[in-house]
Write an enzyme that holds these catalytic residues in place. Structure first.
Site, PDB file in Angstrom:
ATOM      1  N   GLU B  59       0.793  -1.427   0.046  1.00 44.35           N
ATOM      2  CA  GLU B  59       0.028   0.529   0.015  1.00 44.35           C
ATOM      3  C   GLU B  59       0.880   1.536   0.261  1.00 44.35           C
ATOM      4  O   GLU B  59       1.144   2.216  -0.779  1.00 44.35           O
ATOM      5  CB  GLU B  59      -1.241  -0.468   1.016  1.00 44.35           C
ATOM      6  N   PHE B  84      -6.471  -0.510   5.090  1.00 42.58           N
ATOM      7  CA  PHE B  84      -5.107  -0.453   4.016  1.00 42.58           C
ATOM      8  C   PHE B  84      -5.049   0.219   3.570  1.00 42.58           C
ATOM      9  O   PHE B  84      -3.745   0.794   3.588  1.00 42.58           O
ATOM     10  CB  PHE B  84      -5.433  -2.720   3.523  1.00 42.58           C
ATOM     11  N   ARG B 167     -18.999  -2.658   1.445  1.00 39.48           N
ATOM     12  CA  ARG B 167     -18.599  -3.166   0.977  1.00 39.48           C
ATOM     13  C   ARG B 167     -20.043  -4.415   0.542  1.00 39.48           C
ATOM     14  O   ARG B 167     -21.005  -5.009   1.069  1.00 39.48           O
ATOM     15  CB  ARG B 167     -17.440  -4.803   1.192  1.00 39.48           C
TER      16      ARG B 167
END
Lengths: 276, 335
Positions: B59, B84, B167
């Site tokens: 990342e 993340f 999500r």
């Protein structure tokens, strides 16, 4: 575009002797920039002077190529070359590091010469890889040079970027590593083991060229080889933070050199004698 | 118009919207940190493989690369889970994106305790981390209509944007006539007693709480604060002024997010209203089997919004009881 001046104009002549004098000019200007403060990032210029003079004289094309100075405090060496690169007025160098100056001691968005903000170590190679990828996506001929330091190899992000660049085959990316074995707490080798540097990069899919970083002829050859490589390449320049300034006292802290009084006069005299 | 709970849901509203945008905008590039399908950009990868960049599980590098691409005229949309996207590369966001004020769009999926995956996967601090950064715009969305519009709305924002998305199945709360505004918070319901400001996945709970409160004779405003930064101060002041108490509801720590932002405005405007913040009460959550259990356990249920409103108004306990809504397969009900 670059003005063609006597020393860094070596891009046209490519002569080793001109590049060596350009390196000493960078040292001279760095002493002038640091002297009013009494201390500063002079050791970084002493170690990287030949490397950066070779880059600016032989390879770097202002306005076409891009430069990332990942260890932001090395921005001083880019400032020192800025006048010949046509990127800043020489008079501005006297404002280095003073309140309100655009020449901040650690490179920022307002810094002329370099293309990204450095300073938080380990990020510059990723930025350089992004610039190289952008050039690739645009079909540009530009190359990206990233100055890194050996202490910086301790940061994990460097290796993330190394994998990314090799995986994407970014052969327009060249790393210039100033391996001066110096970091804040002392010699890099006394703090952690970053060696074998060349073998690490090769195993990551890079072309690695390990040279004496004060030998201009060797550096020029290494740069040519790096640019010709069909994959990303790194020039590992083995250097010293006290090179080229014999008047420095024994054991000076290479990361943050103190310089005052008669030492300044001696340093200016020594370097001016070699430049003129 | 708004739908009634349980809400119908759709899949991949973000992924489809990004593809739509990329068809018209060649400057849009897409980066993924090894969560391509989970962040809906498998759709982008299929249609625009040349503009899709696998950045791998790295990342820090991904954010710095995105910053560099943005410097050279691309609009990078960067995708991974919220944890993340913000915790690991925070320093890279600071130096490579926020400080240079570059148009990188950081898209963090799976907010707060919507992940049953435990503290490593629960983004309970991402809004706080992004809100503190100068130049950063922060959105928290949970309605598919707004999600689809947000992609278009943020593409030309001059600086960086953090887009926080649910999500998986995304509820459709608003119909097609709804328009997401980056400038104005959306007053969904108007009321005189308590002003409930909600964002993202807590909007359904806020709307349900308002119904429960109405049944007990308490009139609630519900404001959907899609854009947490820059906060629409004028709407906050206007809605809070007519209410006697203020409640925030966020799927996030109560520190640093919407509740904190409201508190700052209320204090600076010398608007003396009792404030109760519904969210994670300065605690990490835990792994579990179901997100709904986590919402209940950590105080993010409809009942918690009702209780907070009731208490803020100084009403005698007990507060009215929120009904338990069942959510049939493919539909979404607030917990």
């Amino acid at each position: 575009m670059a003005k063609q001046l006597p020393y860094l104009g070596g891009m046209m002549s490519g002569r080793v002797r001109d590049i060596q004098r350009s390196a000493d000019l960078l040292r001279l200007r760095a002493v002038r920039m640091v002297a009013p403060h009494g201390f500063g990032y002079l050791g970084q210029v002493l170690s990287s002077a030949e490397l950066m003079a070779s880059l600016f004289s032989r390879a770097f094309r202002p306005g076409v190529d891009e430069l990332v100075v990942s260890p932001g405090h090395y921005i001083i060496v880019a400032y020192a070359a800025g006048p010949e690169l046509g990127l800043l007025d020489e008079a501005l160098l006297s404002t280095y590091g003073v309140d309100g100056s655009s020449l901040e001691a650690i490179g920022t968005e307002s810094s002329p010469v370099a293309d990204v903000t450095g300073g938080s170590l380990g990020q510059g190679l990723s930025s350089a890889a992004g610039l190289a990828l952008a050039a690739r996506l645009r079909g540009s001929e530009g190359r990206v040079f990233a100055l890194l330091s050996d202490g910086e190899l301790e940061e994990g992000q460097v290796w993330e970027a190394a994998m990314f660049a090799a995986h994407r085959g970014l052969d327009n990316l060249v790393v210039l590593l100033d391996a001066n074995d110096s970091q804040v707490d002392g010699p890099v080798s006394s703090i952690t083991t970053v060696e074998p540097i060349a073998a690490k990069w090769e195993s990551f899919g890079w072309t690695a060229i390990d040279v004496d970083g004060h030998d201009v002829a060797a550096l020029v050859e290494a740069l040519d080889e790096a640019l010709a490589a069909q994959r990303p390449a790194i020039v590992i320049a083995r250097t010293s933070t006290s090179h080229g300034l014999s008047c420095l006292p024994e054991g000076a802290d290479g990361h943050f050199i103190k310089i005052s009084g008669a030492l300044i006069d001696d340093a200016l005299a020594e370097l001016a004698a070699r430049v003129d | 118009m708004i739908n009634q709970a349980p809400y119908p849901t759709v899949l991949k509203p973000y992924g489809r919207a990004l593809v739509e945008l990329a068809r018209r905008r060649e400057d849009v590039v897409c980066l993924s940190g090894d969560l391509t399908r989970q962040t809906e950009v498998d759709l982008f990868q299929e249609e625009f493989p040349d503009r899709f960049i696998h950045a791998a599980m790295a990342e820090a590098n991904m954010i710095s690369v995105a910053g560099a691409l943005a410097r050279r005229g691309f609009i990078p949309f960067v995708h991974t889970f919220g944890v993340f996207a913000t915790r690991r590369p925070f320093d890279q966001i600071v130096n490579c994106v926020a400080y240079p004020n570059l148009p990188v769009r950081i898209v963090g999926f799976m907010p707060g305790v919507s992940s049953p995956g435990g503290p490593s996967h629960q983004a309970i601090d991402d809004v706080a981390l992004m809100r503190v950064l100068p130049n950063m715009t922060v959105l928290d969305l949970a309605d598919a209509t707004e999600v689809a519009q947000a992609v278009e709305a943020i593409v030309d924002v001059a600086g960086p944007v953090y887009l926080r998305l649910k999500r998986g199945e995304t509820p459709v709360i608003f119909d097609d006539s709804h328009r997401l505004s980056l400038d104005r918070a959306h007053v969904v319901l108007e009321g005189d007693d308590v002003a409930i400001f909600a964002c993202g996945m807590m909007l359904p709970a806020a709307l349900s709480a308002a119904q429960v409160l109405a049944g007990a004779g308490v009139s609630a405003s519900v404001v959907n604060v899609a854009v947490i930064k820059p906060l629409d101060r004028a709407s906050v002041v206007a809605v809070a002024t007519r209410a006697r108490a203020v409640v925030s509801a966020e799927n996030h720590s109560i520190i640093g997010g919407l509740g904190s932002a409201l508190a700052e405005v209320l204090a600076e405007e010398a608007l003396a209203r009792p404030l109760r913040r519904v969210g994670l009460a300065d605690t990490f959550a835990q792994g579990a089997q179901n997100a709904s259990w986590l919402f209940t356990t950590y105080g993010l249920a409809t009942q918690d919004v009702v209780d907070a409103s009731w208490e803020a108004l100084g009403r005698d306990l007990p507060a009215p009881t929120a009904p338990t809504l069942t959510s049939p397969a493919g539909e979404y009900a607030p917990v």
